[in-house]
Motif scaffolding. Sequence first.
Motif, PDB file in Angstrom:
ATOM      1  N   THR A  72       0.716  -1.153  -0.024  1.00 21.46           N
ATOM      2  CA  THR A  72       0.056  -0.004  -0.107  1.00 21.46           C
ATOM      3  C   THR A  72       0.951   1.199   0.022  1.00 21.46           C
ATOM      4  N   TYR A  73       0.239   2.275  -0.239  1.00 22.06           N
ATOM      5  CA  TYR A  73       0.945   3.546  -0.336  1.00 22.06           C
ATOM      6  C   TYR A  73      -0.019   4.579   0.496  1.00 22.06           C
ATOM      7  N   SER A  74       0.497   5.270   1.245  1.00 19.30           N
ATOM      8  CA  SER A  74      -0.504   6.251   2.142  1.00 19.30           C
ATOM      9  C   SER A  74       0.155   7.773   1.750  1.00 19.30           C
ATOM     10  N   GLN A  75      -0.853   8.739   1.618  1.00 22.01           N
ATOM     11  CA  GLN A  75      -0.386  10.142   1.456  1.00 22.01           C
ATOM     12  C   GLN A  75      -1.451  10.993   2.021  1.00 22.01           C
ATOM     13  N   TRP A  76      -1.120  12.170   2.473  1.00 18.67           N
ATOM     14  CA  TRP A  76      -1.941  13.165   2.811  1.00 18.67           C
ATOM     15  C   TRP A  76      -2.547  13.942   1.666  1.00 18.67           C
ATOM     16  N   VAL A  77      -3.901  14.070   1.635  1.00 14.91           N
ATOM     17  CA  VAL A  77      -4.693  14.750   0.639  1.00 14.91           C
ATOM     18  C   VAL A  77      -5.680  15.840   1.101  1.00 14.91           C
ATOM     19  N   GLU A  78      -5.640  17.075   0.620  1.00 10.60           N
ATOM     20  CA  GLU A  78      -6.368  18.110   1.110  1.00 10.60           C
ATOM     21  C   GLU A  78      -7.755  18.134   0.327  1.00 10.60           C
ATOM     22  N   LYS A  79      -8.598  17.901   1.080  1.00  8.33           N
ATOM     23  CA  LYS A  79     -10.117  17.981   0.621  1.00  8.33           C
ATOM     24  C   LYS A  79     -10.596  19.130   0.303  1.00  8.33           C
ATOM     25  N   PRO A  80     -11.667  19.514  -0.565  1.00 12.94           N
ATOM     26  CA  PRO A  80     -12.272  20.826  -1.045  1.00 12.94           C
ATOM     27  C   PRO A  80     -12.435  21.551   0.044  1.00 12.94           C
ATOM     28  N   ASP A  81     -12.908  21.112   1.430  1.00 10.80           N
ATOM     29  CA  ASP A  81     -13.134  21.669   2.332  1.00 10.80           C
ATOM     30  C   ASP A  81     -12.057  22.430   3.251  1.00 10.80           C
ATOM     31  N   ARG A  88      -7.299  18.014   5.740  1.00 15.31           N
ATOM     32  CA  ARG A  88      -6.277  17.067   5.248  1.00 15.31           C
ATOM     33  C   ARG A  88      -6.474  15.521   5.801  1.00 15.31           C
ATOM     34  N   VAL A  89      -6.511  14.698   4.985  1.00 21.20           N
ATOM     35  CA  VAL A  89      -6.766  13.522   5.324  1.00 21.20           C
ATOM     36  C   VAL A  89      -5.662  12.410   4.702  1.00 21.20           C
ATOM     37  N   ARG A  90      -5.462  11.445   5.410  1.00 20.18           N
ATOM     38  CA  ARG A  90      -4.569  10.440   5.211  1.00 20.18           C
ATOM     39  C   ARG A  90      -5.155   9.343   4.364  1.00 20.18           C
ATOM     40  N   GLU A  91      -5.139   9.124   3.074  1.00 21.22           N
ATOM     41  CA  GLU A  91      -5.476   8.132   2.208  1.00 21.22           C
ATOM     42  C   GLU A  91      -4.482   7.144   1.812  1.00 21.22           C
ATOM     43  N   THR A  92      -5.132   5.881   1.906  1.00 16.52           N
ATOM     44  CA  THR A  92      -4.098   4.716   1.520  1.00 16.52           C
ATOM     45  C   THR A  92      -4.707   3.748   0.426  1.00 16.52           C
TER      46      THR A  92
END
Length: 342
Positions: free
Chosen positions: A94-103, A106-110
């Motif tokens: 797996t690969y995880s990274q922080w993603v900034e949502k439109p609102d 920042r959430v960590r998605e895997t």
Amino acid sequence: MRVERQVLGHQRRRESGRPFWSTRPFGFERDGTHREEEAEALRQAYRDVLAGVSLWSIAKDWNARELLSPHGKEWRSSNLRGVLLKPRNAGIQTYSQWVEKPDGRRVRETEETGTGNWEPIVSEGMFRALARYLSDPERNTGGGGKRKALLSGVVRCSKCQAVVTQGWSRKDAAGERYRIYTCSGGRCITCPADPLDAYVVRQVISRAEEWNQAPATDAADEEREAELLAEEVATSERRTALAEMFAVGDIDASTMRAGIGRCDADLGKIRTELADLAAKRVRVDLGDVEYLWEELDYEDPDRIDYVRTVVMQVCERVELLPRGRGVRGFKSDHCRITFRNP
């Protein structure tokens, strides 16, 4: 430049399939080899959860055995659930990274990126089956409301087909009462609970040899699983190729989204079928049922739930028949059991 080197390093590690874990994960060493005691505990946990054992019971058992987390902490249902849902247990990278949502959050998605080059602890099918089970919205995870009667909600009245529930008899000549099962539809039938519990469980235990000898899967299932795994790899590669084609400008965004949507739908169907095949392999250890029955404690709802799960897995239908006028005790012909094929 430093950020670019880090990104490039992560990409190379993903492509190589090597394990890259900042801390030692439960069940593994840092180099991807197994820590066997923990790995075996994980394998058993997957089987137990799919057989109906609660996460709380498994956590309690691990803590009693001093099988703690890599950080030395005791297990709870929440952190045990997280460990069981780690794709690495099935050899999936797996690969995880922080993603900034439109609102602005920042959430960590895997995301799954392929197959790792370490030995899996459980099969991918077993992992998918458990992930599907734990994410089922209809699964009751609440701690309260557990039945303390073994066959309450399992046995049905042969007259009206309503389930039976636990109740209590009137006081006898000695001023004592005992547990009974009563039809919930209209009190069509009542029966002493203890002898009915004993009879049904003994009938289930008597099927142990037949269930243990039955093959978990046949050759057709194994061939189908191999086909599905190959389809999963091909579909995942096709999904990745679509993203790469969009990145270099060969296709537009709408074409990419449509293609990825079809791939995701196909992957969902493939993984559902893989989970179903894995679930067929799960066999309940009826020897454990015999032990639990001998040591059954009605103050321990998890034990009761486990034995009830086995009864429901082995028995297709359990019906309570009329005892006849004036008959107070229980006989075997007061209960009719239809067994499932192993």
